[in-house]
Scaffold this motif. Structure first.
Motif, PDB file in Angstrom:
ATOM      1  N   VAL A 292       1.906   4.738   7.702  1.00  0.00           N
ATOM      2  CA  VAL A 292       1.008   5.362   6.728  1.00  0.00           C
ATOM      3  C   VAL A 292       1.582   6.708   6.279  1.00  0.00           C
ATOM      4  N   ALA A 293       2.058   7.507   7.243  1.00  0.00           N
ATOM      5  CA  ALA A 293       2.636   8.814   6.925  1.00  0.00           C
ATOM      6  C   ALA A 293       3.872   8.655   6.042  1.00  0.00           C
ATOM      7  N   TRP A 294       4.687   7.651   6.336  1.00  0.00           N
ATOM      8  CA  TRP A 294       5.898   7.414   5.551  1.00  0.00           C
ATOM      9  C   TRP A 294       5.557   7.044   4.112  1.00  0.00           C
ATOM     10  N   VAL A 295       4.557   6.171   3.929  1.00  0.00           N
ATOM     11  CA  VAL A 295       4.148   5.793   2.570  1.00  0.00           C
ATOM     12  C   VAL A 295       3.666   7.025   1.809  1.00  0.00           C
ATOM     13  N   LYS A 296       2.930   7.892   2.482  1.00  0.00           N
ATOM     14  CA  LYS A 296       2.449   9.112   1.828  1.00  0.00           C
ATOM     15  C   LYS A 296       3.611  10.004   1.409  1.00  0.00           C
ATOM     16  N   GLN A 297       4.683   9.985   2.198  1.00  0.00           N
ATOM     17  CA  GLN A 297       5.873  10.757   1.846  1.00  0.00           C
ATOM     18  C   GLN A 297       6.563  10.185   0.607  1.00  0.00           C
ATOM     19  N   GLN A 298       6.315   8.905   0.330  1.00  0.00           N
ATOM     20  CA  GLN A 298       6.886   8.262  -0.860  1.00  0.00           C
ATOM     21  C   GLN A 298       5.968   8.406  -2.071  1.00  0.00           C
ATOM     22  N   GLY A 299       5.060   9.349  -1.986  1.00  0.00           N
ATOM     23  CA  GLY A 299       4.124   9.560  -3.082  1.00  0.00           C
ATOM     24  C   GLY A 299       2.857   8.730  -2.959  1.00  0.00           C
ATOM     25  N   GLY A 300       2.673   8.141  -1.772  1.00  0.00           N
ATOM     26  CA  GLY A 300       1.469   7.344  -1.546  1.00  0.00           C
ATOM     27  C   GLY A 300       1.555   5.948  -2.115  1.00  0.00           C
ATOM     28  N   LYS A 301       2.742   5.556  -2.575  1.00  0.00           N
ATOM     29  CA  LYS A 301       2.910   4.234  -3.175  1.00  0.00           C
ATOM     30  C   LYS A 301       3.870   3.394  -2.346  1.00  0.00           C
ATOM     31  N   GLY A 302       3.595   2.085  -2.290  1.00  0.00           N
ATOM     32  CA  GLY A 302       4.473   1.202  -1.548  1.00  0.00           C
ATOM     33  C   GLY A 302       4.165  -0.243  -1.836  1.00  0.00           C
ATOM     34  N   SER A 303       5.120  -1.102  -1.553  1.00  0.00           N
ATOM     35  CA  SER A 303       4.929  -2.539  -1.728  1.00  0.00           C
ATOM     36  C   SER A 303       4.974  -3.210  -0.358  1.00  0.00           C
ATOM     37  N   VAL A 304       4.162  -4.232  -0.217  1.00  0.00           N
ATOM     38  CA  VAL A 304       4.067  -4.977   1.042  1.00  0.00           C
ATOM     39  C   VAL A 304       4.210  -6.456   0.731  1.00  0.00           C
ATOM     40  N   GLY A 305       5.181  -7.096   1.339  1.00  0.00           N
ATOM     41  CA  GLY A 305       5.384  -8.515   1.115  1.00  0.00           C
ATOM     42  C   GLY A 305       4.288  -9.352   1.759  1.00  0.00           C
ATOM     43  N   ILE A 306       3.913 -10.421   1.073  1.00  0.00           N
ATOM     44  CA  ILE A 306       2.956 -11.385   1.615  1.00  0.00           C
ATOM     45  C   ILE A 306       3.482 -12.793   1.337  1.00  0.00           C
ATOM     46  N   PRO A 307       3.188 -13.778   2.193  1.00  0.00           N
ATOM     47  CA  PRO A 307       3.754 -15.122   2.017  1.00  0.00           C
ATOM     48  C   PRO A 307       3.220 -15.891   0.813  1.00  0.00           C
ATOM     49  N   ALA A 308       2.040 -15.492   0.297  1.00  0.00           N
ATOM     50  CA  ALA A 308       1.454 -16.229  -0.822  1.00  0.00           C
ATOM     51  C   ALA A 308       0.389 -15.377  -1.482  1.00  0.00           C
ATOM     52  N   PRO A 309       0.163 -15.560  -2.774  1.00  0.00           N
ATOM     53  CA  PRO A 309      -0.899 -14.807  -3.444  1.00  0.00           C
ATOM     54  C   PRO A 309      -2.276 -15.303  -3.021  1.00  0.00           C
ATOM     55  N   ALA A 310      -3.278 -14.457  -3.179  1.00  0.00           N
ATOM     56  CA  ALA A 310      -4.676 -14.800  -2.850  1.00  0.00           C
ATOM     57  C   ALA A 310      -4.806 -15.321  -1.426  1.00  0.00           C
ATOM     58  N   SER A 311      -4.051 -14.717  -0.510  1.00  0.00           N
ATOM     59  CA  SER A 311      -4.054 -15.113   0.896  1.00  0.00           C
ATOM     60  C   SER A 311      -4.645 -13.995   1.740  1.00  0.00           C
ATOM     61  N   THR A 312      -4.880 -14.293   3.013  1.00  0.00           N
ATOM     62  CA  THR A 312      -5.406 -13.270   3.919  1.00  0.00           C
ATOM     63  C   THR A 312      -4.519 -12.028   3.942  1.00  0.00           C
ATOM     64  N   PRO A 313      -3.171 -12.156   4.014  1.00  0.00           N
ATOM     65  CA  PRO A 313      -2.346 -10.945   3.977  1.00  0.00           C
ATOM     66  C   PRO A 313      -2.571 -10.101   2.725  1.00  0.00           C
ATOM     67  N   GLU A 314      -2.832 -10.723   1.577  1.00  0.00           N
ATOM     68  CA  GLU A 314      -3.091  -9.923   0.377  1.00  0.00           C
ATOM     69  C   GLU A 314      -4.369  -9.103   0.538  1.00  0.00           C
ATOM     70  N   PHE A 315      -5.399  -9.716   1.116  1.00  0.00           N
ATOM     71  CA  PHE A 315      -6.632  -8.980   1.373  1.00  0.00           C
ATOM     72  C   PHE A 315      -6.368  -7.797   2.303  1.00  0.00           C
ATOM     73  N   LEU A 316      -5.511  -8.024   3.291  1.00  0.00           N
ATOM     74  CA  LEU A 316      -5.208  -6.967   4.245  1.00  0.00           C
ATOM     75  C   LEU A 316      -4.506  -5.790   3.571  1.00  0.00           C
ATOM     76  N   VAL A 317      -3.605  -6.086   2.653  1.00  0.00           N
ATOM     77  CA  VAL A 317      -2.935  -5.017   1.914  1.00  0.00           C
ATOM     78  C   VAL A 317      -3.972  -4.195   1.151  1.00  0.00           C
ATOM     79  N   LYS A 318      -4.922  -4.882   0.527  1.00  0.00           N
ATOM     80  CA  LYS A 318      -5.974  -4.191  -0.227  1.00  0.00           C
ATOM     81  C   LYS A 318      -6.813  -3.310   0.699  1.00  0.00           C
ATOM     82  N   VAL A 319      -7.156  -3.849   1.859  1.00  0.00           N
ATOM     83  CA  VAL A 319      -8.012  -3.115   2.793  1.00  0.00           C
ATOM     84  C   VAL A 319      -7.294  -1.870   3.323  1.00  0.00           C
ATOM     85  N   VAL A 320      -6.022  -2.020   3.708  1.00  0.00           N
ATOM     86  CA  VAL A 320      -5.264  -0.886   4.226  1.00  0.00           C
ATOM     87  C   VAL A 320      -5.115   0.185   3.140  1.00  0.00           C
TER      88      VAL A 320
END
Length: 207
Positions: free
Chosen positions: A28-56
């Motif tokens: 989290v601290a590292w992403v904030k150092q990048q201006g608060g922006k980052g990309s997170v890979g997920i295995p498929a769209p509209a999947s549980t991992p995508e929801f998790l990215v949104k929640v985090v």
């Protein structure tokens, strides 16, 4: 009509070799150092991992973008090549490369540490109240007689108790969902309510 739960596939957050974070809070601290922006890979769209990215992203005020792949293999290839700094997928997807030191799993989303990577703490241990995992279960048409539902449920529960199945689940980072049809129905209801709330807050749409 819910009949029986099979398994819960515990998700995990991992970072590529080029990402310096070794814990979730460091990530989290590292992403904030990048201006608060980052990309997170997920295995498929509209999947549980995508929801998790949104929640985090929502929880920590980060502008995280879920980058969907066509399965975990191409996502893993980009992580190994440092083309994407982080990814969320099931524990078993990351296991081989984590053990080889090619990427780092920095947190699992289950209620307990995984036997296959006991050194990795849960996100709850790191102060993150977040649990959301993929699961599989058996459902039947609404008109299915209750006696048949109970009979099928009993067969599923018996199969999941077989030592070979228990061992295979443990090695794959999978948690058995064995229980009654009523317990599975309550679980499904709670999952629907949980994801409806996430979808509304994150303004997720299909298409």
């Amino acid at each position: 009509m819910p009949v029986a739960g099979f398994a819960t596939f515990v998700n995990a957050l991992a970072v590529s070799g080029g990402t310096p974070a070794k814990t979730f809070n460091e990530y989290v601290a590292w992403v904030k150092q990048q201006g608060g922006k980052g990309s997170v890979g997920i295995p498929a769209p509209a999947s549980t991992p995508e929801f998790l990215v949104k929640v985090v992203g929502e929880k920590y005020k980060l502008d995280l973008v879920a980058a969907p792949y066509r399965g975990s293999a191409p996502m893993m290839a980009d992580m190994l090549g440092n083309q994407i700094p982080a990814g969320i997928a099931s524990v078993q997807d990351f296991m081989e490369n984590h053990k080889a030191g090619k990427l780092r799993v920095i947190g699992v989303l289950g209620t307990r540490r995984q036997a296959t990577m006991p050194e990795v703490p849960t996100l709850a241990e790191q102060g993150v109240a977040l649990e959301s995992n993929s699961w599989q279960g058996l459902l039947a048409p609404g008109a299915t007689p209750d006696a048949l539902v109970q009979r099928i449920n009993a067969a599923v529960v018996k199969a999941l108790a077989e030592p070979a199945v228990v061992d295979a689940f443990a090695r794959g980072g999978i948690v058995s969902q064995a229980g009654t049809a009523q317990q599975f129905a309550a679980f499904v209801t709670s999952e629907i309510a949980k994801y409806e709330a996430i979808i509304r807050r994150a303004n997720i749409t299909l298409g």
